[in-house]
Structures are given as structure tokens and as C-alpha cells.
Motif scaffolding. Structure first.
Motif, PDB file in Angstrom:
ATOM      1  N   PRO A 261      10.469   9.172 -16.389  1.00 17.66           N
ATOM      2  CA  PRO A 261      10.846   9.213 -14.964  1.00 17.66           C
ATOM      3  C   PRO A 261      11.076  10.941 -14.771  1.00 17.66           C
ATOM      4  O   PRO A 261      11.501  11.696 -15.385  1.00 17.66           O
ATOM      5  N   GLY A 262      10.438  11.175 -13.564  1.00 18.74           N
ATOM      6  CA  GLY A 262      10.478  12.487 -12.845  1.00 18.74           C
ATOM      7  C   GLY A 262       9.456  13.630 -13.481  1.00 18.74           C
ATOM      8  O   GLY A 262       9.497  14.773 -13.203  1.00 18.74           O
ATOM      9  N   ALA A 263       8.510  13.104 -14.194  1.00 15.93           N
ATOM     10  CA  ALA A 263       7.454  13.956 -14.691  1.00 15.93           C
ATOM     11  C   ALA A 263       6.720  14.245 -13.650  1.00 15.93           C
ATOM     12  O   ALA A 263       6.573  13.741 -12.536  1.00 15.93           O
ATOM     13  N   GLU A 264       6.230  15.725 -13.590  1.00 19.71           N
ATOM     14  CA  GLU A 264       5.143  15.998 -12.749  1.00 19.71           C
ATOM     15  C   GLU A 264       3.875  15.419 -12.656  1.00 19.71           C
ATOM     16  O   GLU A 264       3.444  14.741 -13.821  1.00 19.71           O
ATOM     17  N   CYS A 265       3.650  14.893 -11.357  1.00 15.63           N
ATOM     18  CA  CYS A 265       2.397  14.173 -11.316  1.00 15.63           C
ATOM     19  C   CYS A 265       1.278  14.899 -10.499  1.00 15.63           C
ATOM     20  O   CYS A 265       1.472  15.794  -9.510  1.00 15.63           O
ATOM     21  N   ALA A 266       0.106  14.616 -11.067  1.00 16.20           N
ATOM     22  CA  ALA A 266      -1.148  15.022 -10.173  1.00 16.20           C
ATOM     23  C   ALA A 266      -1.606  13.969  -9.352  1.00 16.20           C
ATOM     24  O   ALA A 266      -1.674  12.788  -9.541  1.00 16.20           O
ATOM     25  N   PRO A 267      -2.120  14.304  -8.245  1.00 14.87           N
ATOM     26  CA  PRO A 267      -2.681  13.599  -7.160  1.00 14.87           C
ATOM     27  C   PRO A 267      -3.796  12.706  -7.611  1.00 14.87           C
ATOM     28  O   PRO A 267      -4.725  13.578  -8.355  1.00 14.87           O
ATOM     29  N   LEU A 268      -3.924  11.484  -7.467  1.00 17.57           N
ATOM     30  CA  LEU A 268      -5.167  10.759  -7.963  1.00 17.57           C
ATOM     31  C   LEU A 268      -6.434  11.383  -7.838  1.00 17.57           C
ATOM     32  O   LEU A 268      -7.286  11.557  -8.595  1.00 17.57           O
ATOM     33  N   PHE A 269      -6.526  11.787  -6.409  1.00 11.43           N
ATOM     34  CA  PHE A 269      -7.904  12.180  -5.986  1.00 11.43           C
ATOM     35  C   PHE A 269      -8.411  13.699  -6.398  1.00 11.43           C
ATOM     36  O   PHE A 269      -9.229  14.086  -6.096  1.00 11.43           O
ATOM     37  N   ASP A 270      -7.430  14.401  -7.316  1.00 11.57           N
ATOM     38  CA  ASP A 270      -7.663  15.625  -7.411  1.00 11.57           C
ATOM     39  C   ASP A 270      -8.075  15.445  -9.009  1.00 11.57           C
ATOM     40  O   ASP A 270      -8.559  16.563  -9.507  1.00 11.57           O
TER      41      ASP A 270
ATOM     42  N   GLY B 258       0.894  -1.278  -0.088  1.00 12.52           N
ATOM     43  CA  GLY B 258      -0.016  -0.047   0.113  1.00 12.52           C
ATOM     44  C   GLY B 258       0.807   1.196   0.095  1.00 12.52           C
ATOM     45  O   GLY B 258       0.361   2.436   0.370  1.00 12.52           O
ATOM     46  N   GLN B 259       2.127   1.039  -0.175  1.00  6.08           N
ATOM     47  CA  GLN B 259       2.998   2.573  -0.358  1.00  6.08           C
ATOM     48  C   GLN B 259       2.487   3.113  -1.424  1.00  6.08           C
ATOM     49  O   GLN B 259       2.135   2.906  -2.817  1.00  6.08           O
ATOM     50  N   GLY B 260       2.524   4.624  -1.297  1.00  2.34           N
ATOM     51  CA  GLY B 260       2.307   5.532  -2.257  1.00  2.34           C
ATOM     52  C   GLY B 260       3.496   5.449  -3.385  1.00  2.34           C
ATOM     53  O   GLY B 260       4.537   5.237  -3.093  1.00  2.34           O
ATOM     54  N   HIS B 261       2.840   5.638  -4.443  1.00  2.00           N
ATOM     55  CA  HIS B 261       4.130   5.484  -5.559  1.00  2.00           C
ATOM     56  C   HIS B 261       3.395   6.621  -6.860  1.00  2.00           C
ATOM     57  O   HIS B 261       2.258   7.160  -6.816  1.00  2.00           O
ATOM     58  N   ARG B 262       4.250   6.780  -7.854  1.00  2.00           N
ATOM     59  CA  ARG B 262       3.972   7.345  -8.990  1.00  2.00           C
ATOM     60  C   ARG B 262       3.846   6.561 -10.285  1.00  2.00           C
ATOM     61  O   ARG B 262       5.060   5.608 -10.389  1.00  2.00           O
ATOM     62  N   LEU B 263       3.041   6.777 -11.227  1.00  2.00           N
ATOM     63  CA  LEU B 263       3.179   6.319 -12.610  1.00  2.00           C
ATOM     64  C   LEU B 263       3.309   7.597 -13.485  1.00  2.00           C
ATOM     65  O   LEU B 263       2.518   8.494 -13.477  1.00  2.00           O
ATOM     66  N   THR B 264       4.198   7.392 -14.457  1.00  2.00           N
ATOM     67  CA  THR B 264       4.420   8.532 -15.404  1.00  2.00           C
ATOM     68  C   THR B 264       4.935   8.343 -16.866  1.00  2.00           C
ATOM     69  O   THR B 264       5.203   6.950 -16.900  1.00  2.00           O
TER      70      THR B 264
END
Length: 316
Positions: free
Chosen positions: A89-98, A80-86
Motif C-alpha cells: 500500500p502507498g507504493a509509487e505507481c507508474a501510469p499504465l500507458f507510460d 471504469g474508475q481509475g485505480h492502482r495495483l501495487t
């Protein structure tokens, strides 16, 4: 609850995998176009998975090198660790629930995000395993598991299954969620099995003990019959070992004495029963081998920090 698996009686590891049945399941069909980045929040006690159908993406977890995911790849984040899909690598990420999401059912939604560049499509899911054997196994998993389609020994049927899964999620035919759930079961179990087969970290401890002909059988007996009046002597006799040799080998391989493991297993099984069923506490106490409801409640609170009633209310 404690029914054995359909496999061979000595396959204790197979029985542990047999208990990997999902609950708390939620799916998202994600459709991205570069540039894009998605930040997934921490989801305690959940496993998150990603299946890549079209294009590619990068999976980023703090403290680990980014992992490139290609079509047919399967990635599992077990804790359940928070992570990013992009898209890179290193791209700006939008929070899922936003981000806006289209809810198609209670457990299924569609997410579309990004620009007008290269497309990527995937199926993402968040699941939970409540059975104590499943919880124990999941607790041993690494921070992420990546099964590459090109390296999979099942690459002949995996692409077909992934296409079938994607088709069911698009069509939403009657029974589609059930089919997707069963396919997700297979994918997650296959990822865990692949990790067990190839990672040296999976060869010792509790997993290694399951492979031991005698200690693994003793563990399976405890799992199948937690309410039986087991003693160190009766467990040793059941697996044709002397009491002293069994006690030493069990503790060395499992990391705790056999009687402590039995007590822990009983309480974990009881917690699962309280979460999933409306069984009276007195009946549960008898099922777990306790002479009285009060004795069971004391043992349960020592193990979980909660009374049986409080554990049931918290679950609800």
C-alpha cells in the motif's frame, strides 16, 4: 436480441445475468517484481477485472481502504474508475500507458514492470456490456467487488479455471482468445452473482423487483417483447394482478411507473441495435412498436439526446 434465457421462465434475475455478454474486450498478462506500482486510468463505461495467479498485490481506489489480493482472488472494478495495483500500500505507481507493453494480438498484450524482488503475476481485462439489461445491472454494482479464493463456494474448480486461463494466455494457441473471453465471462458473472447473494444493497430496487414473482415476470415480458403493444392493463393481466395493485407495486419496487420503464427499455434496446447492427431506422421503429419512423426518432432523441442516425455515427 431479446431471446429468453435457457433457464426457467420465472427466473427473471437469471435472464438479466444471461445478458451479461462482453464486448470491447482487452487483456493484459502482467508480470511484476517488487518494488512495483501500476496506475490504471479511468476507462468510462468499462469494467476492469484482475485475476491473481502468482504472488499478491494491493488494489487501491480513492476513498476506500486498500484490498489485498492473493492467488486465486478475483477483483472487479465495475465503473471504469481509475485505480492502482501495487506490491505494498502507498507504493509509487507508474501510469499504465507510460510503460512499454508487448502487443501479441489486437486485444492482448504483455506488461512487465518492477525490480528484482517478489514476483506477482495476474491477468487484467477491460470489458463492456452493451445489452440494456446488462447496463442496468452494472449500474447498480458497488465501486469494487472482491471474490477471495478462500471464501469462494467454488474454490474447488476456480483455481483450475484460473490456471487454464493463464495457460491459454501464455500459449496463444488457435482459438485461445475465444476461450479466455468465455472464461472471463464466467468469472465476471460469478463475481456479480456473489455480490447479489451476499450484499444487502442488492436485495431491493430493480434487483429486488426481479425476484418478485409477479413484478419480475412483468419485467421479463417487457424485456422479451418490447415491441408488443403493452398497456398497464395488459401487463397486469399477464401477471394476474389488478391494474391498480400492479401499478403501485411496480412503481414502488422499480422506482418508476411501468409504462415509463417500457419506454426506457425500448430506447435502450434500440440504442443497442443501432450500435451492433445495420438495421434501417424504419425497421427498428416498427420492431420497437412505433407507428412511424418520425415518432420513433422523436422518442429516441428525447431519451438519448441524439437522433438515431447520430447515435449510430457516434458508435462507429
Amino acid at each position: 436480441m431479446n431471446s429468453p434465457s435457457p433457464w426457467t421462465p420465472m427466473d427473471s434475475l437469471g435472464e438479466a445475468l444471461h445478458q451479461l455478454r462482453m464486448s470491447g474486450l482487452f487483456y493484459t498478462r502482467s508480470e511484476f517484481a517488487a518494488p512495483w506500482g501500476l496506475a490504471l486510468p479511468e476507462l468510462p463505461h468499462m469494467l476492469m477485472f484482475h485475476v491473481i495467479n502468482v504472488g499478491e498485490c494491493w488494489l487501491e481506489l480513492d476513498g476506500m481502504a486498500p484490498q489485498r489480493l492473493l492467488p486465486g482472488d478475483f477483483a472487479l472494478v465495475p465503473h471504469g474508475q481509475g485505480h492502482r495495483l501495487t506490491h505494498t500500500p502507498g507504493a509509487e505507481c507508474a501510469p499504465l500507458f507510460d510503460l512499454p507493453r508487448e502487443a501479441l494480438s489486437e486485444r492482448y498484450e504483455v506488461l512487465r514492470h518492477g525490480g528484482d524482488g517478489a514476483a506477482a503475476q495476474m491477468i487484467c481485462g477491460a470489458v463492456r456490456f452493451d445489452h440494456p439489461a446488462a447496463q442496468q445491472l452494472v449500474g447498480l454494482l458497488p465501486r469494487s467487488i472482491h471474490i477471495a479464493a478462500a471464501d469462494s463456494p467454488h474454490r474447488e474448480w476456480m483455481p483450475d479455471m484460473l490456471r487454464f486461463m493463464a495457460d491459454e494466455m501464455r500459449a496463444l494457441r488457435p482459438g485461445g482468445e475465444t476461450i479466455v473471453t468465455r472464461l472471463a465471462d464466467i468469472l465476471v458473472i460469478q463475481a456479480i452473482r456473489a455480490w447479489i447473494e451476499r450484499d444487502p444493497a442488492a436485495q431491493g430496487g430493480w434487483l429486488g423487483a426481479l425476484r418478485d414473482k409477479q413484478i419480475g415476470r412483468a419485467i421479463a415480458l417487457i424485456h422479451r417483447e418490447p415491441s408488443r403493444d403493452w398497456t398497464l392493463a395488459s401487463l397486469a393481466e399477464a401477471v394476474a394482478m389488478s391494474r391498480s395493485a400492479f401499478a403501485a407495486r411496480f412503481a414502488a419496487q422499480v422506482g418508476m411507473p411501468a409504462m415509463q420503464y417500457l419506454a426506457q427499455w425500448r430506447m435502450n434496446s434500440a440504442l443497442t441495435e443501432l450500435r451492433e447492427r445495420s438495421v434501417p431506422v424504419a425497421a427498428l421503429a416498427e420492431r420497437m412498436g412505433y407507428q412511424s419512423e418520425a415518432a420513433f426518432s422523436r422518442a429516441f432523441k428525447r431519451h438519448t439526446g441524439l437522433s438515431p442516425g447520430a447515435a449510430r455515427r457516434r458508435s462507429a
